[in-house]
Design a protein around this motif. Structure first.
Motif, PDB file in Angstrom:
ATOM      1  N   PHE A   1      -7.252 121.240 -20.927  1.00 22.14           N
ATOM      2  CA  PHE A   1      -6.143 121.886 -20.220  1.00 22.14           C
ATOM      3  C   PHE A   1      -5.065 120.858 -19.868  1.00 22.14           C
ATOM      4  CE2 PHE A   1     -10.147 124.048 -19.365  1.00 22.14           C
ATOM      5  CZ  PHE A   1      -9.894 125.270 -19.954  1.00 22.14           C
ATOM      6  N   ASN A   2      -4.766 120.019 -20.885  1.00 21.76           N
ATOM      7  CA  ASN A   2      -3.770 118.959 -20.729  1.00 21.76           C
ATOM      8  C   ASN A   2      -4.092 118.064 -19.529  1.00 21.76           C
ATOM      9  OD1 ASN A   2      -2.419 119.941 -22.972  1.00 21.76           O
ATOM     10  ND2 ASN A   2      -1.035 121.220 -21.772  1.00 21.76           N
ATOM     11  N   GLN A   3      -5.385 117.704 -19.432  1.00 21.35           N
ATOM     12  CA  GLN A   3      -5.894 116.814 -18.387  1.00 21.35           C
ATOM     13  C   GLN A   3      -5.774 117.417 -16.981  1.00 21.35           C
ATOM     14  OE1 GLN A   3      -7.451 114.112 -19.630  1.00 21.35           O
ATOM     15  NE2 GLN A   3      -6.774 114.880 -21.620  1.00 21.35           N
ATOM     16  N   VAL A   4      -5.822 118.734 -16.889  1.00 21.20           N
ATOM     17  CA  VAL A   4      -5.786 119.431 -15.602  1.00 21.20           C
ATOM     18  C   VAL A   4      -7.189 119.942 -15.284  1.00 21.20           C
ATOM     19  CG1 VAL A   4      -4.878 121.458 -14.373  1.00 21.20           C
ATOM     20  CG2 VAL A   4      -3.371 120.104 -15.842  1.00 21.20           C
ATOM     21  N   ASP A   5      -7.630 119.789 -14.031  1.00 22.27           N
ATOM     22  CA  ASP A   5      -8.926 120.299 -13.594  1.00 22.27           C
ATOM     23  C   ASP A   5      -8.784 121.804 -13.370  1.00 22.27           C
ATOM     24  OD1 ASP A   5     -11.308 120.996 -12.385  1.00 22.27           O
ATOM     25  OD2 ASP A   5     -11.339 119.284 -11.005  1.00 22.27           O
ATOM     26  N   TRP A   6      -9.016 122.557 -14.458  1.00 23.73           N
ATOM     27  CA  TRP A   6      -8.741 123.998 -14.412  1.00 23.73           C
ATOM     28  C   TRP A   6      -9.675 124.746 -13.453  1.00 23.73           C
ATOM     29  CZ3 TRP A   6      -4.345 125.826 -15.203  1.00 23.73           C
ATOM     30  CH2 TRP A   6      -4.120 127.187 -15.456  1.00 23.73           C
ATOM     31  N   PRO A   7     -10.971 124.420 -13.371  1.00 25.20           N
ATOM     32  CA  PRO A   7     -11.819 125.072 -12.364  1.00 25.20           C
ATOM     33  C   PRO A   7     -11.310 124.849 -10.933  1.00 25.20           C
ATOM     34  CG  PRO A   7     -13.187 124.061 -14.021  1.00 25.20           C
ATOM     35  CD  PRO A   7     -11.782 123.611 -14.302  1.00 25.20           C
ATOM     36  N   ALA A   8     -10.785 123.658 -10.647  1.00 29.51           N
ATOM     37  CA  ALA A   8     -10.239 123.390  -9.319  1.00 29.51           C
ATOM     38  C   ALA A   8      -8.988 124.227  -9.070  1.00 29.51           C
ATOM     39  CB  ALA A   8      -9.911 121.906  -9.173  1.00 29.51           C
TER      40      ALA A   8
ATOM     41  N   LYS B   1       2.371 126.285 -14.588  1.00 29.38           N
ATOM     42  CA  LYS B   1       3.259 125.125 -14.667  1.00 29.38           C
ATOM     43  C   LYS B   1       2.471 123.825 -14.717  1.00 29.38           C
ATOM     44  CE  LYS B   1       7.639 123.543 -12.698  1.00 29.38           C
ATOM     45  NZ  LYS B   1       8.629 123.750 -11.607  1.00 29.38           N
ATOM     46  N   LYS B   2       1.250 123.822 -14.165  1.00 27.80           N
ATOM     47  CA  LYS B   2       0.412 122.631 -14.153  1.00 27.80           C
ATOM     48  C   LYS B   2       0.029 122.207 -15.575  1.00 27.80           C
ATOM     49  CE  LYS B   2      -1.632 123.669  -9.620  1.00 27.80           C
ATOM     50  NZ  LYS B   2      -1.171 122.484  -8.884  1.00 27.80           N
ATOM     51  N   LEU B   3       0.050 123.154 -16.530  1.00 31.06           N
ATOM     52  CA  LEU B   3      -0.290 122.837 -17.919  1.00 31.06           C
ATOM     53  C   LEU B   3       0.823 122.068 -18.620  1.00 31.06           C
ATOM     54  CD1 LEU B   3      -1.851 126.266 -19.009  1.00 31.06           C
ATOM     55  CD2 LEU B   3      -3.093 124.134 -18.548  1.00 31.06           C
TER      56      LEU B   3
END
Length: 427
Positions: A59-66, A91-93
């Motif tokens: 997820f482009n280095q995003v902690d998606w579960p968080a 937007k975080k992506l």
């Protein structure tokens, strides 16, 4: 919902409409009733779709579960609060092509079956580096086209409102409006700002135009493809067959300013020119490839030149890349836009929708053209003045020998014909 190839698009946001075919929309009134009961369900639905389908498993280095925990811990008292949170979440992506659309925006994206659209006729995207709103291409013969908007123009203001930090959905909402009303755009082009006042209109789009051109090498078939819409393949087939009946000696296929559209449309059209070989490979988050290949049913094997420029994007790059990598024709013009991502569009509860990047595509030789584009085999540059004169003020010269890129194409076709004659004589 099963995702079919007719719902796969190639990363362009169209201001007048979307070239996305959506056939199984959720019942609007029923969806609204469900949504009012639990806005949080929509937030989670969007999160789940990204979790299952997004092209990048990190997820482009995003902690998606968080991210899910953060946004489901919020309370939502109305749809607008949920919409705002969904947009913040996406937007975080940092992917401008994965975007949420509220019911009105989603309705505006749907293909109008009558073929009549309302707007000014530009295709816009967001530059992934600068985050600026950029014109991918104006659509032929639309108000934006006639006003002089060009591919790669940066949209600085819409009706006096700065576009800094603005996403494509917000820009679309501002640019749209009733036919006869005006919209003011401030544009940045080659370091200079320009202002345009454009009157919105109803627009009828035919994706294919063709004619027989008399040249020094004989009759040449000229085909201009404006966009890869649902009916583009049918119109292309009709154009090739009619030009074949006129016994043209070769073809110039004009993809200049074509912003793309449906993935399947580009594949179907490629099969009309290619008798064998790979057309495109799409690679999902698991690295699995889905290859599209020619089916041995090409409509012609005559010499082919394809014209491209910086406004040729996505599906245009698939088609030109397939022709180039299979040595089926010669690509003439300038470097293309560079958009190698595939989106799926999903209807959501309440009449809203989500476009999510689910794959990357590679040309037959394995090239990832995202952010780079297709390099032409023969480079023919036009100055901004030449382009404006040719496309706006002297339109009758487009696709004639007074058009430098077309003229180079005819020259190449002549050389190919001479080589074919020499080879035939040797045999």
């Amino acid at each position: 919902m099963v995702i079919t190839k007719s719902r796969l698009v190639l990363g362009a946001t169209v201001v007048t409409l979307s070239t996305i075919a959506i056939t199984s929309l959720i019942n609007h009134s029923r969806g609204q009733a469900l949504f009012k009961a639990s806005p949080k369900e929509l937030v989670d639905e969007v999160w789940q779709i990204i979790y299952r389908q997004y092209v990048d498993g990190t997820f482009n280095q995003v902690d998606w579960p968080a991210v899910r925990k953060e946004y489901l811990n919020k309370s939502y008292s109305n749809p607008q609060e949920a919409y705002k949170s969904i947009r913040e979440m996406l937007k975080k992506l940092e992917d401008p092509y994965t975007r949420f659309m509220d019911p009105e925006e989603f309705k505006n994206m749907q293909v109008d079956t009558s073929g009549e659209l309302t707007g000014i006729g530009i295709t816009i995207g967001q530059d992934e580096k600068t985050k600026q709103l950029v014109v991918i291409a104006p659509i032929d013969d639309t108000p934006a086209f006639k006003a002089g908007i060009l591919a790669k123009d940066v949209v600085l203001e819409i009706d006096g409102k700065s576009t800094k930090g603005m996403n494509t959905n917000d820009a679309v909402a501002l640019i749209r409006g009733e036919p006869g009303t005006k919209v003011r755009l401030k544009i940045l082009r080659n370091g200079q700002t320009k202002r345009f006042e454009i009157t919105r209109a109803r627009i009828e789009i035919h994706p294919v135009r063709y004619s027989e051109r008399q040249t020094s090498i004989g009759k040449v078939g000229y085909i201009r493809l404006n966009q890869f819409s649902a009916n583009a393949a049918r119109e292309m087939q009709d154009a090739i067959r009619k030009l074949e009946n006129k016994q043209v000696s070769g073809y110039v296929l004009d993809l200049r300013g074509n912003p793309g559209g449906l993935l399947q449309s580009s594949v179907e059209i490629a099969r009309m020119w290619l008798d064998k070989g790979t057309i495109v490979s799409t690679i999902d988050r698991q690295g699995e490839q889905d290859r599209e290949v020619a089916t041995g049913r090409a409509l012609t094997d005559k010499p082919l030149v394809v014209l491209v420029d910086k406004g040729s994007a996505s599906a245009s790059e698939i088609l030109s890349g397939a022709i180039q990598d299979n040595n089926r024709g010669v690509i003439v013009g300038t470097q293309t836009f560079g958009k190698g991502l595939v989106q799926s569009v999903r209807p959501l509860e309440g009449g809203s929708g989500l476009a999510v990047t689910i794959a990357r595509y590679h040309t037959p030789s394995g090239k990832d053209i995202n952010k780079h584009g297709i390099d032409p085999d023969v480079k023919v540059e036009l100055s901004d003045k030449q382009r404006q004169d040719l496309w706006l003020h002297e339109r009758e010269k487009l696709g004639t020998l007074a058009d430098p890129q077309f003229a180079k194409g005819v020259e190449i076709l002549g050389k190919q014909a001479a080589q074919n004659t020499t080879t035939s004589n040797k045999n």
